[in-house]
Design a protein around this motif. Sequence first.
Motif, short mmCIF file in Angstrom:
data_model
loop_
_atom_site.label_atom_id
_atom_site.label_comp_id
_atom_site.label_asym_id
_atom_site.label_seq_id
_atom_site.Cartn_x
_atom_site.Cartn_y
_atom_site.Cartn_z
N ASP A 54 0.81 -1.23 0.00
CA ASP A 54 0.00 0.00 0.00
C ASP A 54 0.84 1.28 0.00
O ASP A 54 1.87 1.35 0.67
CB ASP A 54 -0.87 0.11 1.26
N TYR A 55 0.34 2.28 -0.68
CA TYR A 55 0.88 3.63 -0.57
C TYR A 55 0.02 4.40 0.43
O TYR A 55 -1.21 4.29 0.41
CB TYR A 55 0.85 4.32 -1.94
N THR A 56 0.66 5.15 1.31
CA THR A 56 -0.11 5.95 2.27
C THR A 56 -0.09 7.43 1.91
O THR A 56 -0.60 8.26 2.66
CB THR A 56 0.44 5.78 3.71
N GLY A 57 0.52 7.76 0.79
CA GLY A 57 0.56 9.14 0.32
C GLY A 57 1.17 9.15 -1.07
O GLY A 57 1.61 8.11 -1.59
N GLU A 58 1.22 10.31 -1.65
CA GLU A 58 1.86 10.48 -2.96
C GLU A 58 3.31 10.03 -2.87
O GLU A 58 4.08 10.59 -2.07
CB GLU A 58 1.79 11.97 -3.34
N ALA A 59 3.66 9.03 -3.67
CA ALA A 59 5.05 8.55 -3.71
C ALA A 59 5.58 8.19 -2.32
O ALA A 59 6.72 8.47 -1.99
CB ALA A 59 5.97 9.57 -4.38
N PHE A 60 4.75 7.56 -1.53
CA PHE A 60 5.16 7.18 -0.17
C PHE A 60 4.56 5.83 0.19
O PHE A 60 3.34 5.65 0.17
CB PHE A 60 4.72 8.24 0.84
N THR A 61 5.41 4.90 0.54
CA THR A 61 4.94 3.55 0.80
C THR A 61 5.72 2.91 1.95
O THR A 61 6.54 3.56 2.60
CB THR A 61 5.03 2.69 -0.48
N LEU A 62 5.43 1.64 2.21
CA LEU A 62 6.11 0.92 3.28
C LEU A 62 6.35 -0.52 2.86
O LEU A 62 6.08 -1.46 3.58
CB LEU A 62 5.35 1.03 4.60
N HIS A 63 6.89 -0.67 1.65
CA HIS A 63 7.08 -2.01 1.08
C HIS A 63 7.93 -2.90 1.96
O HIS A 63 7.79 -4.13 1.91
CB HIS A 63 7.75 -1.90 -0.29
N TYR A 64 8.84 -2.33 2.73
CA TYR A 64 9.75 -3.14 3.55
C TYR A 64 9.67 -2.72 5.01
O TYR A 64 10.65 -2.81 5.74
CB TYR A 64 11.16 -3.03 2.99
N GLY A 65 8.49 -2.32 5.41
CA GLY A 65 8.29 -1.79 6.76
C GLY A 65 8.18 -0.28 6.71
O GLY A 65 8.48 0.35 5.70
N ALA A 66 7.72 0.28 7.84
CA ALA A 66 7.54 1.74 7.89
C ALA A 66 8.88 2.42 8.12
O ALA A 66 9.62 2.04 9.03
CB ALA A 66 6.57 2.11 9.01
#
Lengths: 180, 180, 180, 180
Positions: free
Chosen positions: B124-136
């Motif tokens: 999931d993306y939580t913002g524009e160009a911001f994600t947590l693919h490998y943890g926050a």
Amino acid sequence: MGSVLVLYDSKTGNTAKMAGYVAQGAGEIPETQVRLLSVDEASADDIFWCDGMAVGSPTYVGVLSWKMKRFWDEVVPKVWGKTDGKIACAFSSSGGWGGGAELTCLSLHIMLMNFGFLVFGIPDYTGEAFTLHYGAVVAREPRREEEIAACRRLGKRLAQWVAVYVDGRREHRPGPIKQR
Amino acid sequence: MGSVLVLYDSKTGNTAKMAGYVAQGAGEIPETQVRLLSVDEASADDIFWCDGMAVGSPTYVGVLSWKMKRFWDEVVPKVWGKTDGKIACAFSSSGGWGGGAELTCLSLHIMLMNFGFLVFGIPDYTGEAFTLHYGAVVAREPRREEEIAACRRLGKRLAQWVAVYVDGRREHRPGPIKQR
Amino acid sequence: MGSVLVLYDSKTGNTAKMAGYVAQGAGEIPETQVRLLSVDEASADDIFWCDGMAVGSPTYVGVLSWKMKRFWDEVVPKVWGKTDGKIACAFSSSGGWGGGAELTCLSLHIMLMNFGFLVFGIPDYTGEAFTLHYGAVVAREPRREEEIAACRRLGKRLAQWVAVYVDGRREHRPGPIKQR
Amino acid sequence: MGSVLVLYDSKTGNTAKMAGYVAQGAGEIPETQVRLLSVDEASADDIFWCDGMAVGSPTYVGVLSWKMKRFWDEVVPKVWGKTDGKIACAFSSSGGWGGGAELTCLSLHIMLMNFGFLVFGIPDYTGEAFTLHYGAVVAREPRREEEIAACRRLGKRLAQWVAVYVDGRREHRPGPIKQR
């Protein structure tokens, strides 16, 4: 005279833009020859030619792109075992912060170490809370000042290490680092 | 009833703040017990107790902090070989973007896999160009909306996987992902 | 005259034995000063002193030991930003093949890159199907000929890169690699 | 009824042999459907179909092969964001011990985590000083008893986690681990 190869794969053009800035940075060190090549243009000869190389790939599911990987897998029989000791670094553009750009640089480092290359990151900060400890990383297009500066710094540092270590031009040794 | 441990080390308080948001996120899934503990407070019993855990460390030269490592090194004789199959994830605050937060999460994942835990990231993306693919991951303090949302999402997803896989409450399965 | 630091942590003595062989290998290159120190004996001064360092840790759940990590975490304020450009490599003894020794070397590399060190592995094979591409790795005690040879090769190559790159003694450049 | 995909790339046949043993291991758990497919045969549908997957690649300069990477890069638009929560693990055959098989498994794990899969290793030892903490690894052909056992154990554990977590058949939960 030091020789630097900037080798990249790019799908959207973002990593290509990074590569351009990296090449600019390498050019800041006098008496440095720079080749900027996409993975479609490069060959084993370019690896033999260079003293140092910066390798860039888009972040594709956290690992270098298959096209960049294919280049190295296919070049193995020609260059492996004959090119150790070159100096190398990495850069990557991802779809988002936290999206795996650091890990993609890591995959590049792991691959390059296998060839016996000496790989490095950069302690310097190029902006407030912005650095390139494991290579230059950007989310999407390099646009902000510190992002562009990180790409240039990577190329410059590569050219510096080549100047210092390969050419023995000690005056190009970078000074102490300022943290921001 | 699922049980989630949020375990963290923090020096400046930034990773502690992340941990608080992760715990909040875990609490969003009904019938989930949440323990939020610093590495100084936790013991082997907390690992036995939980079904899933989120482990957070400041980014210290690209790898988890020595205090977090000491906790796990010392707990090995008590828990190793008796706790495999738990579900785990990671989070980290670094001094700057590009500073090793993804790699610190990776070091946490590698450590947790050794215990036989199932580790995961979040598409999931939580913002524009911001994600947590490998943890926050966050640079310094979690302040921007998407950063706080990423921490909460991590805790929530952990509680969801615990609900779905450990408790068999399939209705908590997350839906398809929207990319931004 | 090149200076090489072999720094290790060891619990069972296995990594200490590796360290001894690494130091021997470094001593094979003339005009190389070698310091062999456990993590309990070393200080920031040893890092300033050396041109190159080999860092060894037991494989503890796939990541360097907490004692080795503590050394580097605590030395950060003294040396970080003042020591980039040194050459570094890694070694590790694990409890079993497939147990994380390569990954422990990786955690060492990641940590060392943060300081701006140039890290390297070695393409050479030291026995049938035995190599040290990512540092010297052994399961338990280094006993077989190729394992001991790998440790020595690591130290020797480190001293060679120091001789070639730091001292400008090009005659110590290693020749092409033979694969087995 | 659980479904397990064993997906592999192989150049010399060694990783293919590993894949065969992994599939055998998965078949040891009753009511498990197993598909054994090379990367040339598989498609997005196989990913949708399975509950768990074991992904194997030869160790090519420390990272998964370009053909395996291409498969995942090209399947991204079809499956990414729709398949998170599957359970996954990795295996690899390298040219030599210390040659990057663990790191290749790591590259597979990193890639699989990007899709939101839960990835795991196995604490069990399958022989004296032989384990598969980060997936099954072998130098060249899997021949020794513990190597073949590691491949089978990987497939079996994958099928166990699928049985326990996806199918809710708790009786298939593996027991405590014996270290050797």
